[in-house]
Design a protein around this motif. Structure first.
Motif, PDB file in Angstrom:
ATOM      1  N   ALA A 152      83.899 -27.556  26.372  1.00 15.69           N
ATOM      2  CA  ALA A 152      82.754 -28.053  25.612  1.00 15.69           C
ATOM      3  C   ALA A 152      82.273 -26.981  24.659  1.00 15.69           C
ATOM      4  CB  ALA A 152      81.611 -28.443  26.555  1.00 15.69           C
ATOM      5  N   SER A 153      81.597 -27.401  23.613  1.00 15.15           N
ATOM      6  CA  SER A 153      80.954 -26.457  22.710  1.00 15.15           C
ATOM      7  C   SER A 153      79.517 -26.858  22.436  1.00 15.15           C
ATOM      8  CB  SER A 153      81.733 -26.342  21.396  1.00 15.15           C
ATOM      9  OG  SER A 153      82.959 -25.693  21.613  1.00 15.15           O
ATOM     10  N   SER A 154      79.290 -28.127  22.122  1.00  6.83           N
ATOM     11  CA  SER A 154      77.925 -28.556  21.806  1.00  6.83           C
ATOM     12  C   SER A 154      77.004 -28.405  23.013  1.00  6.83           C
ATOM     13  CB  SER A 154      77.925 -29.998  21.304  1.00  6.83           C
ATOM     14  OG  SER A 154      78.519 -30.876  22.241  1.00  6.83           O
ATOM     15  N   MET A 155      77.568 -28.412  24.230  1.00 10.89           N
ATOM     16  CA  MET A 155      76.767 -28.202  25.434  1.00 10.89           C
ATOM     17  C   MET A 155      76.046 -26.856  25.395  1.00 10.89           C
ATOM     18  SD  MET A 155      78.135 -27.812  29.353  1.00 10.89           S
ATOM     19  CE  MET A 155      78.480 -29.533  29.668  1.00 10.89           C
ATOM     20  N   LEU A 156      76.680 -25.847  24.811  1.00 11.33           N
ATOM     21  CA  LEU A 156      76.082 -24.518  24.798  1.00 11.33           C
ATOM     22  C   LEU A 156      74.756 -24.522  24.050  1.00 11.33           C
ATOM     23  CD1 LEU A 156      76.110 -21.501  25.367  1.00 11.33           C
ATOM     24  CD2 LEU A 156      77.574 -21.194  23.355  1.00 11.33           C
ATOM     25  N   GLY A 157      74.670 -25.267  22.952  1.00 13.23           N
ATOM     26  CA  GLY A 157      73.428 -25.323  22.197  1.00 13.23           C
ATOM     27  C   GLY A 157      72.285 -25.867  23.026  1.00 13.23           C
ATOM     28  N   ASP A 158      72.530 -26.908  23.813  1.00 10.42           N
ATOM     29  CA  ASP A 158      71.457 -27.471  24.632  1.00 10.42           C
ATOM     30  C   ASP A 158      71.094 -26.541  25.783  1.00 10.42           C
ATOM     31  OD1 ASP A 158      69.617 -29.645  25.136  1.00 10.42           O
ATOM     32  OD2 ASP A 158      70.814 -30.108  26.918  1.00 10.42           O
ATOM     33  N   ILE A 159      72.093 -25.864  26.355  1.00 14.92           N
ATOM     34  CA  ILE A 159      71.786 -24.890  27.406  1.00 14.92           C
ATOM     35  C   ILE A 159      70.887 -23.789  26.855  1.00 14.92           C
ATOM     36  CG2 ILE A 159      72.774 -23.060  28.834  1.00 14.92           C
ATOM     37  CD1 ILE A 159      75.190 -24.879  29.312  1.00 14.92           C
ATOM     38  N   GLU A 160      71.223 -23.261  25.691  1.00 11.54           N
ATOM     39  CA  GLU A 160      70.414 -22.191  25.094  1.00 11.54           C
ATOM     40  C   GLU A 160      68.996 -22.689  24.818  1.00 11.54           C
ATOM     41  OE1 GLU A 160      70.919 -18.674  21.750  1.00 11.54           O
ATOM     42  OE2 GLU A 160      72.037 -20.546  21.491  1.00 11.54           O
ATOM     43  N   ARG A 161      68.896 -23.936  24.377  1.00  9.59           N
ATOM     44  CA  ARG A 161      67.587 -24.526  24.092  1.00  9.59           C
ATOM     45  C   ARG A 161      66.746 -24.630  25.367  1.00  9.59           C
ATOM     46  NH1 ARG A 161      66.212 -30.060  22.867  1.00  9.59           N
ATOM     47  NH2 ARG A 161      64.469 -30.124  21.404  1.00  9.59           N
ATOM     48  N   GLN A 162      67.382 -25.075  26.464  1.00  7.07           N
ATOM     49  CA  GLN A 162      66.653 -25.203  27.739  1.00  7.07           C
ATOM     50  C   GLN A 162      66.237 -23.829  28.270  1.00  7.07           C
ATOM     51  OE1 GLN A 162      65.679 -28.112  28.869  1.00  7.07           O
ATOM     52  NE2 GLN A 162      66.838 -29.193  27.285  1.00  7.07           N
ATOM     53  N   LEU A 163      67.090 -22.837  28.094  1.00  8.96           N
ATOM     54  CA  LEU A 163      66.741 -21.503  28.558  1.00  8.96           C
ATOM     55  C   LEU A 163      65.594 -20.927  27.729  1.00  8.96           C
ATOM     56  CD1 LEU A 163      70.288 -20.013  29.253  1.00  8.96           C
ATOM     57  CD2 LEU A 163      68.553 -20.648  30.947  1.00  8.96           C
ATOM     58  N   GLU A 164      65.580 -21.193  26.428  1.00 16.08           N
ATOM     59  CA  GLU A 164      64.460 -20.716  25.615  1.00 16.08           C
ATOM     60  C   GLU A 164      63.165 -21.385  26.050  1.00 16.08           C
ATOM     61  OE1 GLU A 164      63.304 -19.406  21.154  1.00 16.08           O
ATOM     62  OE2 GLU A 164      64.869 -20.928  21.337  1.00 16.08           O
ATOM     63  N   HIS A 165      63.238 -22.671  26.383  1.00 15.87           N
ATOM     64  CA  HIS A 165      62.040 -23.358  26.880  1.00 15.87           C
ATOM     65  C   HIS A 165      61.554 -22.720  28.175  1.00 15.87           C
ATOM     66  CE1 HIS A 165      59.885 -26.519  29.180  1.00 15.87           C
ATOM     67  NE2 HIS A 165      59.322 -26.739  28.001  1.00 15.87           N
ATOM     68  N   HIS A 166      62.474 -22.349  29.048  1.00 17.28           N
ATOM     69  CA  HIS A 166      62.093 -21.699  30.307  1.00 17.28           C
ATOM     70  C   HIS A 166      61.366 -20.387  30.039  1.00 17.28           C
ATOM     71  CE1 HIS A 166      62.330 -20.283  34.448  1.00 17.28           C
ATOM     72  NE2 HIS A 166      62.883 -19.169  34.004  1.00 17.28           N
ATOM     73  N   VAL A 167      61.819 -19.664  29.029  1.00 14.67           N
ATOM     74  CA  VAL A 167      61.235 -18.357  28.730  1.00 14.67           C
ATOM     75  C   VAL A 167      59.917 -18.479  27.973  1.00 14.67           C
ATOM     76  CG1 VAL A 167      61.578 -16.247  27.360  1.00 14.67           C
ATOM     77  CG2 VAL A 167      63.428 -17.125  28.798  1.00 14.67           C
ATOM     78  N   THR A 168      59.860 -19.381  26.989  1.00 17.72           N
ATOM     79  CA  THR A 168      58.709 -19.431  26.074  1.00 17.72           C
ATOM     80  C   THR A 168      57.778 -20.614  26.313  1.00 17.72           C
ATOM     81  OG1 THR A 168      59.845 -20.772  24.390  1.00 17.72           O
ATOM     82  CG2 THR A 168      60.169 -18.364  24.308  1.00 17.72           C
ATOM     83  N   GLY A 169      58.279 -21.632  27.007  1.00 20.37           N
ATOM     84  CA  GLY A 169      57.483 -22.844  27.178  1.00 20.37           C
ATOM     85  C   GLY A 169      57.560 -23.780  25.999  1.00 20.37           C
ATOM     86  N   ARG A 170      58.405 -23.462  25.014  1.00 18.50           N
ATOM     87  CA  ARG A 170      58.525 -24.287  23.816  1.00 18.50           C
ATOM     88  C   ARG A 170      59.992 -24.641  23.584  1.00 18.50           C
ATOM     89  NH1 ARG A 170      55.556 -19.923  22.362  1.00 18.50           N
ATOM     90  NH2 ARG A 170      57.302 -19.063  21.169  1.00 18.50           N
ATOM     91  N   TYR A 171      60.227 -25.837  23.046  1.00 19.91           N
ATOM     92  CA  TYR A 171      61.578 -26.245  22.667  1.00 19.91           C
ATOM     93  C   TYR A 171      61.823 -25.879  21.211  1.00 19.91           C
ATOM     94  CZ  TYR A 171      62.547 -28.976  26.870  1.00 19.91           C
ATOM     95  OH  TYR A 171      62.792 -29.368  28.162  1.00 19.91           O
ATOM     96  N   ALA A 172      62.916 -25.202  20.967  1.00 18.63           N
ATOM     97  CA  ALA A 172      63.295 -24.872  19.602  1.00 18.63           C
ATOM     98  C   ALA A 172      64.072 -26.032  18.994  1.00 18.63           C
ATOM     99  CB  ALA A 172      64.157 -23.611  19.586  1.00 18.63           C
ATOM    100  N   ALA A 173      64.096 -26.106  17.676  1.00 14.27           N
ATOM    101  CA  ALA A 173      64.935 -27.084  16.995  1.00 14.27           C
ATOM    102  C   ALA A 173      66.399 -26.776  17.305  1.00 14.27           C
ATOM    103  CB  ALA A 173      64.702 -27.027  15.488  1.00 14.27           C
ATOM    104  N   SER A 174      67.186 -27.835  17.428  1.00 18.97           N
ATOM    105  CA  SER A 174      68.597 -27.658  17.762  1.00 18.97           C
ATOM    106  C   SER A 174      69.310 -26.763  16.755  1.00 18.97           C
ATOM    107  CB  SER A 174      69.301 -29.026  17.821  1.00 18.97           C
ATOM    108  OG  SER A 174      68.741 -29.811  18.850  1.00 18.97           O
ATOM    109  N   SER A 175      68.868 -26.798  15.501  1.00 18.00           N
ATOM    110  CA  SER A 175      69.509 -25.995  14.455  1.00 18.00           C
ATOM    111  C   SER A 175      69.370 -24.495  14.689  1.00 18.00           C
ATOM    112  CB  SER A 175      68.907 -26.344  13.091  1.00 18.00           C
ATOM    113  OG  SER A 175      67.514 -26.096  13.081  1.00 18.00           O
ATOM    114  N   ARG A 176      68.406 -24.108  15.548  1.00 14.78           N
ATOM    115  CA  ARG A 176      68.227 -22.691  15.848  1.00 14.78           C
ATOM    116  C   ARG A 176      69.290 -22.175  16.822  1.00 14.78           C
ATOM    117  NH1 ARG A 176      63.761 -19.749  15.115  1.00 14.78           N
ATOM    118  NH2 ARG A 176      63.952 -18.848  17.204  1.00 14.78           N
TER     119      ARG A 176
END
Length: 317
Positions: A289-313
């Motif tokens: 998989a490749s696109s899965m990594l983007g969502d994993i990174e997004r979920q981890l950023e939410h865990h750290v910051t409490g905010r969801y980043a745009a997928s483009s980030r």
């Protein structure tokens, strides 16, 4: 983790012919994965970080270029943004993906871009995705990819051999591919979406392992149906049966259609419940998989910051 490489064995059809596979039972069992339990907060973050270690970051597009491969390799070296790693307390961990997977002609670019990283280069071969090329050409493609520096080869099987029950032809083909791989590890793609029955999936899995496969893999990602949990369950049961009979540990790679962090969690839960913690390591488990990594990174950023980043980030490359 070190374990003996699968040396294969003579074709033994008695290990799979007549083996009953109950589709309804497999579907019911698969439906319980992720439904009976969940992981939250720091535990979920830990499972997601582990998933990153097991991703074969992949580009298999007709318009691949050296520049695209280099960008993908840069992401494989640093798959999670530094501020997220800092927030997780994992700065300096040296997190990478499990491998980078490309076409044979792109291997040389990936090898150069990953030099010194410890990230292996995997290459599809054998007329991917259909595999409908003369065998000598498929073997030559393996040798070419290995010669370019690929450490892992994802081969495709001839589905006709499975659909017609020509197990000797399937065995001979895969054994020849394993020999052509040499020291490179071989992942046998079964293209399970083309095999019609779960019984065929079990049989093809067993033949591939008997012929020396180091991993068995669900799909090319190009079929109309790719990795599904019932298929994965049957492949894992075959893998377990083969291991009990021979003592060899075989890896597993679901591939195709997986895009979300939730799927990364569910597949890891299946691995742990069926085979144990050892199969949560990249030497025995990979995601194609490749696109899965983007969502994993997004979920981890939410865990750290409490905010969801745009997928483009969190672009893959």
């Amino acid at each position: 983790m070190e374990h003996a490489r699968n040396e294969g064995m003579p074709l033994a059809t008695e290990m799979f012919e007549g083996h009953a596979v109950n589709r309804s039972a497999a579907e019911r069992r698969a439906a319980t994965i992720g439904a009976r339990r969940s992981v939250k907060k720091a535990y979920q973050a830990a499972w997601l970080v582990n998933a990153v270690r097991c991703i074969d970051l992949t580009t298999l597009a007709g318009d691949d270029t050296a520049a695209r491969v280099r960008r993908l390799c840069a992401k494989a070296r640093n798959p999670i943004a530094p501020h997220v790693m800092d927030g997780l307390g994992l700065a300096g961990m040296g997190l990478t993906t499990g491998a980078v997977c490309v076409y044979p002609t792109m291997v040389v670019h990936a090898v150069r871009a990953l030099e010194g990283s410890g990230v292996p280069v995997a290459s599809v071969a054998t007329g991917f995705p259909a595999g409908l090329m003369p065998l000598h050409l498929r073997l030559e493609e393996i040798r070419y990819a290995v010669g370019e520096g690929a450490q892992e080869i994802d081969i495709v099987i001839t589905r006709e051999h499975v659909l017609t029950g020509n197990w000797q032809a399937l065995y001979d083909e895969i054994a020849a591919m394993r020999e052509a791989c040499g020291e490179a590890h071989m992942k046998a793609i079964l293209a399970t979406g083309d095999l019609q029955t779960l019984g065929n999936v079990y049989a093809a899995s067993m033949v591939a392992m008997q012929a020396g496969a180091d991993f068995i893999k669900t799909s090319t990602g190009k079929e109309s149906v790719n990795a599904t949990l019932p298929v994965g369950l049957i492949m894992l049961r075959a893998l377990r049966d083969y291991g009990q009979a021979t003592g060899y540990r075989i890896g597993f790679k679901p591939a195709g259609g997986m895009k979300s962090a939730k799927e990364a969690l569910i597949w890891q839960m299946l691995m742990k419940e069926e085979l144990g913690r050892d199969w949560l390591q990249p030497d025995l488990f990979r995601f194609g998989a490749s696109s899965m990594l983007g969502d994993i990174e997004r979920q981890l950023e939410h865990h750290v910051t409490g905010r969801y980043a745009a997928s483009s980030r969190h672009a893959t490359a």
